[in-house]
Design a protein around this motif. Structure first.
Motif, PDB file in Angstrom:
ATOM      1  N   UNK A 176       0.818  -1.213   0.000  1.00  0.00           N
ATOM      2  CA  UNK A 176       0.000   0.000   0.000  1.00  0.00           C
ATOM      3  C   UNK A 176       0.854   1.266   0.000  1.00  0.00           C
ATOM      4  N   UNK A 190      -6.127   7.877   4.075  1.00  0.00           N
ATOM      5  CA  UNK A 190      -5.454   6.590   4.254  1.00  0.00           C
ATOM      6  C   UNK A 190      -6.315   5.641   5.093  1.00  0.00           C
ATOM      7  N   UNK A 191      -6.925   6.185   6.117  1.00  0.00           N
ATOM      8  CA  UNK A 191      -7.761   5.354   6.986  1.00  0.00           C
ATOM      9  C   UNK A 191      -8.997   4.858   6.218  1.00  0.00           C
ATOM     10  N   UNK A 233      -9.054   4.104   3.221  1.00  0.00           N
ATOM     11  CA  UNK A 233      -8.634   3.106   2.242  1.00  0.00           C
ATOM     12  C   UNK A 233      -7.752   2.007   2.837  1.00  0.00           C
ATOM     13  N   UNK A 234      -7.894   1.805   4.135  1.00  0.00           N
ATOM     14  CA  UNK A 234      -7.237   0.678   4.781  1.00  0.00           C
ATOM     15  C   UNK A 234      -5.717   0.701   4.751  1.00  0.00           C
ATOM     16  N   UNK A 235      -5.131   1.879   4.929  1.00  0.00           N
ATOM     17  CA  UNK A 235      -3.668   1.985   4.983  1.00  0.00           C
ATOM     18  C   UNK A 235      -3.260   2.129   6.448  1.00  0.00           C
ATOM     19  N   UNK A 236      -2.264   1.370   6.863  1.00  0.00           N
ATOM     20  CA  UNK A 236      -1.829   1.444   8.266  1.00  0.00           C
ATOM     21  C   UNK A 236      -1.127   2.772   8.536  1.00  0.00           C
ATOM     22  N   UNK A 237      -1.062   3.121   9.815  1.00  0.00           N
ATOM     23  CA  UNK A 237      -0.397   4.372  10.193  1.00  0.00           C
ATOM     24  C   UNK A 237       1.087   4.335   9.827  1.00  0.00           C
ATOM     25  N   UNK A 273       2.496   2.739   7.311  1.00  0.00           N
ATOM     26  CA  UNK A 273       2.655   2.983   5.872  1.00  0.00           C
ATOM     27  C   UNK A 273       2.356   4.435   5.540  1.00  0.00           C
TER      28      UNK A 273
END
Lengths: 288, 243
Positions: free
Chosen positions: B2, B74-75, B77-81, B83
């Protein structure tokens, strides 16, 4: 495989416990209704699954992998939350294009087809959308992104009856084309009842029921008749509640099966999901 | 997996702001060059500088605006903190390198028309002659200044994001009142300005402006950058999504 396992999750906000040692599994490729009254903890649970907030205890697994801060696990989930997290100045089209960057399986032509069906101009900026159209925008993103897990928090908020009907039809069509694990949190239970296969009912931060919709509906029934006869008939059974009008009483019962022998003057009828939910989540709860 | 789309998004967000900044900067310096032309022709010695300082201010503000919108995206779209932070650092580095190169090129162009001096030239940092080493060190020095500005801005905005309303209000009112009114009064009355001098020296030292030696300045900037980066990540790693 797209299974969500919630294990012993606890979440506190200050002194308030939003979720108390909650454990539940959302099965693969099933449409599950997450039901609960306002403030029961539904949104908190969905936000925890997607890592938008952190739990005070417990863990969440997606396909046996810890979900928290895990890009691989999170790439399988798309959450339609209460809050619109896309930049307000972004157009619907741009938002869809960016969704495709993060979810490469996004079906852009299907998204445009949905926008057309819901009469949403993709040129519009997100900030210009009304509550209903904001929901429509999020529905389009959720249904077209093709993530194996969809979490839909109040997806029909602000939608008129026609669009709600269209949403349920499109949800079924989308699911039929490509089965996925779907969790729908909603207050419009009767509308969603035909769609959901499994039901999870949450009350005051605890799961009180997690079962197949069909199983739950066979357990709940209404006993109607003269008050004394109903009291006599339901003695020893799990009572969810009762309404009395004149001399006629309706008692709501939750048992493992419907009674075989029903005396004359007593009528036993199946409870609807919404009615069952209301009586299960009323403050009284189950009485014996 | 990601990181790439996250970085692409961060660059996309930065692009518009940077273009606007350079349009404004180029317009400003063109107008300055035109208006200074008359003065120069009359024999006056006019020196122009400030593009780097303007860039530092711009990048600090850019850093201040870099959290909420991108973090929410980002949150969503399921992106970790982790990343998100990595992509932020990579975009900040790319923007800083890009702006250092562009500013150096603009400097070279401006020098053809006006007496333009960069901050690095003014500080000299021990260099007595122009050459590849000078320009290389100037580029590196600019890069560190720019990326530090972005990261400090990001740290402040993330810290603010995590505060609740009461703390935000207290800090918003309390910090200016303390640093602009209370501390100057105490400092001038009791310490004869020593406190503000010490604060100034401290920031000049950790920002690498204090040292006259470029490599030492770069080392100090690296250490300071590592500190701000660490603080920024610590602030972000448990940040919940807020309205």
């Amino acid at each position: 495989m797209s299974v969500i396992e919630v294990k012993n999750i606890t979440k506190n906000y200050g002194g308030v416990t939003a979720l108390n040692n909650v454990s539940v599994t959302f099965e693969e490729n099933k449409i599950c209704g997450l039901l609960g009254r306002n403030g029961a903890g539904k949104t908190t649970l969905l936000n925890l699954i997607t890592g938008r907030i952190f739990a005070d205890g417990g863990e969440i697994l997606i396909d046996n992998e810890r979900a928290a801060e895990n890009d691989i696990a999170m790439s399988k989930v798309y959450c339609f939350g209460e809050q619109t997290l896309y930049p307000e100045s972004m157009s619907v089209k741009k938002a869809l294009e960016w969704t495709r960057e993060f979810y490469p399986d996004t079906d852009f032509s299907y998204a445009e087809e949905l926008a057309d069906k819901f009469s949403l101009s993709v040129k519009k900026k997100i900030k210009s959308l009304s509550t209903g159209y904001n929901s429509i925008f999020k529905i389009i993103v959720a249904l077209s992104c093709n993530a194996p897990v969809l979490l839909l928090d109040e997806p029909v908020l602000g939608l008129d009856a026609n669009f709600r009907d269209l949403f349920y039809r499109e949800l079924i069509a989308c699911y039929s084309r490509r089965p996925k694990t779907i969790v729908i949190s909603t207050h419009l239970i009767e509308e969603a009842a035909d769609v959901i296969e499994n039901v999870v009912i949450i009350k005051n931060g605890e799961i009180i029921i997690s079962d197949m919709t069909q199983n739950i509906l066979t357990k709940g029934y209404t006993v109607t008749g003269a008050a004394a006869a109903v009291d006599d008939f339901t003695k020893g059974q799990k009572l969810l509640g009762a309404d009395t009008l004149g001399g006629i009483k309706s008692a709501y019962v939750l048992e493992s099966g419907r009674p075989a022998d029903v005396p004359e003057g007593i009528e036993v009828s199946r409870m609807k999901l919404q009615s069952l939910f209301i009586h299960l989540t009323n403050n009284g709860g189950i009485k014996k | 997996m990601r990181f790439k789309p996250a970085l692409k998004y961060q660059i996309y967000e930065a692009k518009k702001q940077i273009i606007i900044f350079y349009i404004a900067a180029i317009l400003f310096y063109t107008l300055m060059a035109i208006s200074m032309g008359g003065l120069i022709n009359s024999g006056a010695r006019v020196t122009i500088s400030g593009l780097e300082a303007a860039s530092i201010i711009f990048l600090f503000v850019f850093g201040l605006n870099s959290h909420k919108s991108a973090f929410h995206m980002m949150m969503a779209n399921g992106v970790s903190r982790k990343t998100f932070f990595r992509s932020f650092l990579a975009s900040a580095a790319a923007v800083s390198i890009g702006m250092a190169v562009i500013n150096s090129l603009i400097g070279v162009i401006l020098k053809q028309f006006i007496d333009y001096r960069t901050i690095f030239e003014q500080l000299r940092h021990g260099y007595t002659a122009y050459g590849a080493a000078f320009f290389g060190m100037e580029l590196l020095w600019q890069f560190y200044c720019y990326i530090s500005a972005v990261i400090v801005g990001h740290f402040i905005t993330t810290l603010f994001y995590r505060m609740n309303k009461t703390v935000k209000l207290l800090v918003s009112i309390g910090a200016p009142v303390f640093f602009l009114i209370v501390l100057p009064i105490i400092d001038s009355n009791l310490f004869d300005g020593a406190v503000y001098n010490a604060i100034g020296r401290f920031f000049s030292y950790i920002s690498g402006l204090h040292s006259q030696n470029a490599p030492i300045s770069i080392c100090l900037k690296s250490a300071s950058l590592a500190l701000w980066t660490g603080l920024s990540y610590i602030t972000l790693r448990r940040a919940p999504v807020k309205a």
